[in-house]
Write an enzyme that holds these catalytic residues in place. Structure first.
Site: not given
Length: 432
Positions: A141, A262
């Site tokens: 999880h 970026s």
């Protein structure tokens, strides 16, 4: 598929030159078989091989008038061959050419994809053995669970792609069938021995019942197999993307000198390659439903499947070829940070050993419910406020009645969790 995601060898399979070359070979091999059976002159069969040529631009021009691609091809072929061209395509129908050609193309594509899988498997195996005993935290999880090794993670993905290779090999065999059976597939105007000859020459097997088209359940299995491979690609890509997150940073894609992450933030190193693989995997899987819907055709034949296959045939194989090659490169140059793995493993103050303590308490006489409650009570304190799990356990009076401090300390040995790694590796890789 756009050139950005195309590799030359796979893209060439779907170029008109290759398609028409296969069409010509189907027709020429059929003529050889007819000549051997005495149905057409042997000189005609030889002339067809010798003079047989085609021009893609001319075929396209003829098709604009005829609105039929196979007739356009045959017309252009006849322009080169001359009188013997009257023996070409005798007793055959367009689907004999189209479906048999598609089988050859998918077989060719499969061979490239199998080589791609071999390269990916080699990279995964090398890195798995490199990090066979590199400890890291296993997560369920997305939450810390128990220790594992990074090599085991990679071994699991290796096993998945090994299964993928077996499935693709089976799908290649299933798709590689030949239909030269004429209108509605009855062989009324063509001898079955002609189909057998063409199949043998092209490395195919005769389709038992073609009904004029090769049954599309074969194609559905093929594209579903590609979809499962794509799902396995995304599974590994997603693992790498999560490991590259700043908060985790256990592994990351190779960042080349001069590479920019970026346009706005010079510090960025983004998992752009694995994000790209996630997108390409979705694209490949999108072909599965149309391929399944293509199974349903009207009676002996319609062409509702045709437009679908003209798109998904090239697009899925080209995209998957690119994706597998990219993934092999990512795995091969993946940057791994064992120190970060160890820091993350120790992040929760020893909580990853909770199951061992739970089991030891049950072995020492506590009921599972009481043992779970006692261990969880201490675990939640560490979870919420921090601290050392082992210290809290040693100070717990209820636990102390069953386990000594020395005994508790033995349950925090990380080596306990890796004792069967070699066994798992033998299952995956054999005795190497």
């Amino acid at each position: 598929m756009i050139p950005r995601y195309s590799r030359p060898e796979m893209a060439a399979i779907w170029e008109p030159e290759n398609r028409f070359r296969i069409w010509f070979e189907i027709e020429a091999h059929a003529c050889d078989a007819m000549a051997a059976l005495g149905l057409i002159p042997k000189s005609a069969a030889k002339a067809i091989w010798k003079k047989g040529k085609f021009d893609v631009a001319r075929i396209d021009a003829i098709e604009r008038e005829t609105k039929h691609d196979v007739i356009a091809f045959l017309t252009n072929l006849a322009e080169h061959i001359g009188t013997p061209a009257r023996f070409v395509h005798q007793g055959m129908t367009s689907s004999d050419v189209l479906d048999t050609c598609l089988a050859v193309q998918l077989k060719q594509a499969s061979d490239i994809l199998l080589k791609d899988l071999d390269a990916l498997l080699a990279a995964l195996k090398r890195r798995a053995f490199e990090h066979k005993m590199t400890l890291c935290i296993g997560r369920s999880h997305g939450i810390h669970a128990e220790p594992t090794t990074f090599g085991l993670k990679l071994a699991g993905h290796y096993a998945a792609f090994a299964r993928a290779r077996q499935r693709l090999q089976a799908a290649r065999t299933e798709i590689a069938t030949c239909a030269i059976s004429g209108a509605v597939g009855t062989f009324a105007n063509i001898d079955p021995r002609i189909e057998a000859h063409v199949a043998r020459k092209l490395g195919l097997t005769p389709e038992p019942v073609s009904t004029q088209v090769i049954p599309r359940d074969r194609h559905a299995v093929f594209f579903a197999t590609l979809g499962v491979i794509a799902a396995s690609i995304e599974n590994l890509a997603t693992e790498i993307r999560h490991l590259q997150r700043t908060e985790v940073r256990e592994a990351e894609e190779y960042f080349a000198p001069g590479q920019k992450g970026s346009s706005a933030m010079p510090h960025k190193r983004n998992p752009v390659l694995t994000e790209n693989l996630t997108g390409l995997s979705r694209l490949v899987r999108s072909a599965v439903t149309p391929a399944l819907e293509n199974v349903t055709l009207w009676h002996e034949r319609d062409i509702s499947h045709s437009a679908v296959e003209r798109v998904i045939g090239p697009d899925t194989t080209i995209a998957l070829d690119f994706a597998l090659a990219r993934l092999a490169g990512i795995v091969d140059r993946l940057i791994v940070y064992p120190e970060a793995m160890r820091r993350n493993l120790d992040q929760l103050g020893g909580l990853v050993h909770s199951q061992r303590v739970l089991l030891a308490l049950t072995q020492a006489g506590m009921s599972r419910e009481d043992a779970y409650r006692a261990v969880q009570r201490n675990a939640m304190q560490v979870w919420e406020k921090g601290g050392d799990f082992l210290v809290l356990l040693k100070a717990d009076a209820e636990i102390a009645r069953h386990l000594s401090p020395k005994q508790l300390g033995t349950f925090f040995d990380l080596g306990y969790h890796t004792k069967h790694v070699r066994t798992i590796f033998r299952r995956v890789f054999g005795r190497t």
